[in-house]
Scaffold this motif. Structure first.
Motif, PDB file in Angstrom:
ATOM      1  N   GLN A 141      42.982  61.874  87.101  1.00  0.00           N
ATOM      2  CA  GLN A 141      41.802  61.605  87.929  1.00  0.00           C
ATOM      3  C   GLN A 141      42.200  60.985  89.264  1.00  0.00           C
TER       4      GLN A 141
ATOM      5  N   GLU B 229      39.759  46.122  83.966  1.00  0.00           N
ATOM      6  CA  GLU B 229      39.148  46.691  82.771  1.00  0.00           C
ATOM      7  C   GLU B 229      39.871  46.179  81.527  1.00  0.00           C
TER       8      GLU B 229
ATOM      9  N   ILE C  91      43.483  52.175  78.247  1.00  0.00           N
ATOM     10  CA  ILE C  91      42.257  51.758  77.583  1.00  0.00           C
ATOM     11  C   ILE C  91      42.135  52.518  76.266  1.00  0.00           C
TER      12      ILE C  91
ATOM     13  N   GLU D 261      37.527  52.466  85.525  1.00  0.00           N
ATOM     14  CA  GLU D 261      38.803  52.912  84.972  1.00  0.00           C
ATOM     15  C   GLU D 261      39.675  53.651  85.993  1.00  0.00           C
TER      16      GLU D 261
ATOM     17  N   ASN E 152      41.417  46.504  77.772  1.00  0.00           N
ATOM     18  CA  ASN E 152      42.125  47.653  77.187  1.00  0.00           C
ATOM     19  C   ASN E 152      41.677  48.006  75.775  1.00  0.00           C
TER      20      ASN E 152
ATOM     21  N   PRO F 270      35.004  60.122  88.572  1.00  0.00           N
ATOM     22  CA  PRO F 270      34.607  58.757  88.223  1.00  0.00           C
ATOM     23  C   PRO F 270      33.522  58.153  89.109  1.00  0.00           C
TER      24      PRO F 270
ATOM     25  N   SER G 185      43.828  45.915  80.828  1.00  0.00           N
ATOM     26  CA  SER G 185      44.606  47.096  81.172  1.00  0.00           C
ATOM     27  C   SER G 185      45.063  47.000  82.623  1.00  0.00           C
TER      28      SER G 185
ATOM     29  N   ASP H 288      44.273  61.812  81.118  1.00  0.00           N
ATOM     30  CA  ASP H 288      43.081  61.866  81.965  1.00  0.00           C
ATOM     31  C   ASP H 288      43.140  60.800  83.062  1.00  0.00           C
ATOM     32  N   VAL H 289      43.665  59.635  82.709  1.00  0.00           N
ATOM     33  CA  VAL H 289      43.766  58.560  83.694  1.00  0.00           C
ATOM     34  C   VAL H 289      44.671  58.983  84.846  1.00  0.00           C
TER      35      VAL H 289
ATOM     36  N   THR I  48      40.728  56.199  75.662  1.00  0.00           N
ATOM     37  CA  THR I  48      40.809  56.952  76.916  1.00  0.00           C
ATOM     38  C   THR I  48      42.192  57.568  77.043  1.00  0.00           C
ATOM     39  N   SER I  49      42.238  58.859  77.206  1.00  0.00           N
ATOM     40  CA  SER I  49      43.522  59.552  77.303  1.00  0.00           C
ATOM     41  C   SER I  49      44.276  59.115  78.555  1.00  0.00           C
ATOM     42  N   SER I  50      45.521  58.751  78.372  1.00  0.00           N
ATOM     43  CA  SER I  50      46.346  58.374  79.530  1.00  0.00           C
ATOM     44  C   SER I  50      46.567  59.576  80.442  1.00  0.00           C
TER      45      SER I  50
END
Length: 364
Positions: free
Chosen positions: A171, A211, A160, A344, A213, A300, A219, A167-168, A163-165
């Motif tokens: 999480q 979601e 997205i 996300e 992107n 999240p 995404s 961080d994705v 949004t840092s990959s």
């Protein structure tokens, strides 16, 4: 004296006293009525003897051009080239086809083929075929005709924008969030049933929504909405509502959530007019809707507890809307509803593919 009967008989049975016969060839200047049968026969013979005139070249050119243009339009439509159909070239070709068809119409030998060519042009034109293509493009979401290769590449970005990959990937996964959310909901239901005797009914199924992107595509992440549960019993007493929210707060704390807060009273920061619009009244004691919230930031998960109370509905509009909602979903008209939402999220099953696709997007 001549007997009248004898005189009449003479004219009937004899030629005495009758007008003289016309001279051979008839009287000069006399009009002659032709025999209809003879005229019809002569016309038929003339028609059979007259050779059929073939269509002229302009008629054939108009017909062939109209057919070829229709084939081109349909081929472009099937290929998804909606933008090409509405292009200047297609519009110019259509005007040319119509001009040829009209030209053929004004010629005697090309009139039939010109009429056919004009019919084809009216049936297969840029407006109708282009509209069909636009509907197909809208339904499929394939707007690639006017996009560059770079834009198409960005549309396929698995994450997205903004949004840092990292961080994705750091999480909790979709499966982990689902498991923790369902566990918290089960504990809330058990505690409220034990303390207040509430029974429960489903108020909504789990939902996963892809979601966007941020580049015009979807995404690989999804927004998770848990199954929703509602009490079969109404909760109308103000103090009881506070007690219920207190129990929920205790359970959420045990599940690593922040303390639950009210969105429908003055502490929410909403002014009175907005609270009246959203919750039926600015005063929590007379509101038809209570809404409380918690989350596990920076995680999240987001939790919502909502109480619907029709006892303060003087107009009957709120009750009618709740009854309509219950008829659609089968949920209770009144009472408490609880649910989780988390945006996300990446599924564990998609993690390897996500990381592989990210290699095609350095710097994103």
């Amino acid at each position: 004296m001549v007997d009248p009967d004898q005189q009449r008989a003479r004219y009937v049975t004899n030629s005495d006293g009758a007008p003289p016969l016309p001279p051979p060839g008839g009287y000069r200047g006399a009009r002659r009525t032709p025999d209809p049968a003879a005229v019809a026969a002569q016309n038929a013979v003339a028609t059979l003897e007259a050779p059929k005139q073939p269509a002229n070249a302009i008629g054939w050119v108009a017909l062939v051009s109209g057919i070829l243009f229709a084939v081109i339009l349909l081929g472009t439509f099937l290929a998804g080239g909606t933008d090409t159909i509405y292009g200047v070239t297609m519009l110019a070709l259509q005007l040319l086809i119509v001009g040829l068809a009209v030209w053929a119409l004004v010629t005697r030998r090309g009139r039939a083929l010109g009429a056919v060519a004009l019919s084809i042009a009216l049936l297969f034109n840029t407006a109708t075929v282009g509209a069909m293509g636009a509907v197909q493009t809208s339904a499929s979401g394939s707007y690639g005709g006017a996009k560059s290769e770079e834009q198409k590449h960005e549309e396929a970005y698995p994450g997205i924008k903004g949004t840092s990959s990292t961080d994705v990937l750091a999480q909790p996964s979709l499966e982990e969030v689902r498991e923790s959310s369902e566990a918290a909901l089960d504990d809330i239901k058990k505690r409220l049933s034990a303390e207040f005797g509430y029974t429960w009914s489903p108020a909504g199924d789990e939902d996963l929504r892809p979601e966007r992107n941020g580049y015009g595509g979807e995404s690989m992440l999804v927004q998770y909405t848990s199954a929703k549960w509602g009490t079969n019993e109404p909760i109308q007493d103000y103090d009881r509502k506070l007690e219920v929210m207190g129990v929920i707060d205790e359970v959420l704390t045990e599940h690593d959530m922040w303390g639950i807060i009210s969105l429908n009273d003055a502490t929410s920061g909403l002014d009175e007019s907005m609270r009246e619009k959203l919750y039926g009244s600015a005063d929590p004691r007379t509101q038809d809707t209570w809404e409380w919230y918690s989350d596990d930031y920076p995680g999240p998960r987001r939790f919502y507890a909502t109480i619907f109370d029709t006892s303060h509905d003087e107009s009957g509009e709120f009750t009618a809307s709740r009854e309509a909602q219950a008829a659609r979903t089968g949920e209770p008209v009144e009472g408490l509803q609880i649910m989780f939402l988390a945006p996300e999220l990446l599924s564990e099953g998609d993690r390897a593919e996500f990381e592989q696709k990210l290699e095609e997007y350095p710097g994103y």
